[in-house]
Design a protein around this motif. Structure first.
Motif, PDB file in Angstrom:
ATOM      1  N   HIS A  83     -10.567  17.356 -70.719  1.00 31.99           N
ATOM      2  CA  HIS A  83     -10.914  16.046 -70.172  1.00 31.99           C
ATOM      3  C   HIS A  83     -11.459  15.177 -71.287  1.00 31.99           C
ATOM      4  O   HIS A  83     -12.347  15.588 -72.021  1.00 31.99           O
ATOM      5  CB  HIS A  83     -11.967  16.200 -69.063  1.00 31.99           C
TER       6      HIS A  83
ATOM      7  N   GLU B 194     -11.813  10.643 -72.508  1.00 29.24           N
ATOM      8  CA  GLU B 194     -11.886   9.287 -71.964  1.00 29.24           C
ATOM      9  C   GLU B 194     -10.531   8.825 -71.432  1.00 29.24           C
ATOM     10  O   GLU B 194     -10.463   8.009 -70.524  1.00 29.24           O
ATOM     11  CB  GLU B 194     -12.377   8.313 -73.038  1.00 29.24           C
ATOM     12  N   GLU B 195      -9.450   9.345 -72.008  1.00 29.78           N
ATOM     13  CA  GLU B 195      -8.107   8.937 -71.602  1.00 29.78           C
ATOM     14  C   GLU B 195      -7.619   9.644 -70.337  1.00 29.78           C
ATOM     15  O   GLU B 195      -6.587   9.280 -69.781  1.00 29.78           O
ATOM     16  CB  GLU B 195      -7.096   9.207 -72.731  1.00 29.78           C
ATOM     17  N   THR B 196      -8.327  10.664 -69.880  1.00 30.88           N
ATOM     18  CA  THR B 196      -7.895  11.424 -68.703  1.00 30.88           C
ATOM     19  C   THR B 196      -8.051  10.576 -67.452  1.00 30.88           C
ATOM     20  O   THR B 196      -9.127  10.062 -67.161  1.00 30.88           O
ATOM     21  CB  THR B 196      -8.716  12.722 -68.561  1.00 30.88           C
ATOM     22  N   GLU B 197      -6.967  10.441 -66.721  1.00 31.68           N
ATOM     23  CA  GLU B 197      -6.987   9.687 -65.470  1.00 31.68           C
ATOM     24  C   GLU B 197      -7.641  10.530 -64.373  1.00 31.68           C
ATOM     25  O   GLU B 197      -7.449  11.749 -64.340  1.00 31.68           O
ATOM     26  CB  GLU B 197      -5.555   9.336 -65.042  1.00 31.68           C
ATOM     27  N   PRO B 198      -8.389   9.918 -63.448  1.00 28.76           N
ATOM     28  CA  PRO B 198      -9.005  10.678 -62.357  1.00 28.76           C
ATOM     29  C   PRO B 198      -7.977  11.468 -61.537  1.00 28.76           C
ATOM     30  O   PRO B 198      -8.257  12.567 -61.076  1.00 28.76           O
ATOM     31  CB  PRO B 198      -9.671   9.601 -61.492  1.00 28.76           C
ATOM     32  N   GLN B 199      -6.760  10.921 -61.385  1.00 30.25           N
ATOM     33  CA  GLN B 199      -5.720  11.605 -60.625  1.00 30.25           C
ATOM     34  C   GLN B 199      -5.323  12.922 -61.295  1.00 30.25           C
ATOM     35  O   GLN B 199      -4.914  13.859 -60.616  1.00 30.25           O
ATOM     36  CB  GLN B 199      -4.465  10.718 -60.476  1.00 30.25           C
ATOM     37  N   GLU B 200      -5.432  12.994 -62.618  1.00 29.60           N
ATOM     38  CA  GLU B 200      -5.096  14.228 -63.325  1.00 29.60           C
ATOM     39  C   GLU B 200      -6.046  15.355 -62.918  1.00 29.60           C
ATOM     40  O   GLU B 200      -5.622  16.490 -62.722  1.00 29.60           O
ATOM     41  CB  GLU B 200      -5.158  14.028 -64.841  1.00 29.60           C
TER      42      GLU B 200
ATOM     43  N   GLU C  47      -7.747  15.484 -60.083  1.00 30.16           N
ATOM     44  CA  GLU C  47      -7.458  15.793 -58.679  1.00 30.16           C
ATOM     45  C   GLU C  47      -6.250  16.709 -58.566  1.00 30.16           C
ATOM     46  O   GLU C  47      -6.264  17.677 -57.803  1.00 30.16           O
ATOM     47  CB  GLU C  47      -7.219  14.502 -57.890  1.00 30.16           C
TER      48      GLU C  47
END
Length: 129
Positions: free
Chosen positions: A67, A69-75, A77
């Motif tokens: 994880h 800063e570039e990690t999307e919240p959907q990733e 989930e």
């Protein structure tokens, strides 16, 4: 049935099986350290998780997700859903100590010295932490 082996077959990169090391240097060192403790590791190049572990003791399984800063919240989930569906414990290695919204569904460990992170992962998988 969905398993780490099935995911490995679906999402493995085009590299030969003997060269299934993650591109991320830290993750590569972490998996190498965990293999010394009896785990078999799987690296994924296109899956919602970055790596999978299977322990030699019992049916211990874990999925690892990096994880940043570039990690999307959907990733996160999607990784949590995949982990739940495969009956694996999810471990998220974070680049910072920021609050991760779904932290009750996985273990979030700040990136640190490989040996210390490995010990935390082993404790979590074995149900000790």
């Amino acid at each position: 049935k969905l398993s780490l082996k099935a995911i490995s077959r679906m999402f493995a990169s085009s590299r030969p099986t003997g060269e299934m090391n993650p591109r991320d240097e830290y993750l590569r060192a972490l998996l190498s350290n965990l293999e010394k403790h009896g785990f078999k590791s799987y690296a994924f190049s296109k899956a919602p998780i970055d790596a999978g572990l299977k322990g030699s003791f019992g049916e211990s399984k874990a999925a690892i997700k990096r994880h940043s800063e570039e990690t999307e919240p959907q990733e996160l989930e999607l990784a949590a859903t995949l982990s739940d569906e495969t009956g694996t414990k999810l471990i998220v290695i974070t680049d910072s100590k920021e609050d991760l919204s779904m932290a009750d569904e996985y273990l979030a460990i700040p990136k640190g010295e490989v040996g210390n992170v490995s010990r935390k992962i082993i404790s979590y998988i074995r149900g000790l932490g």
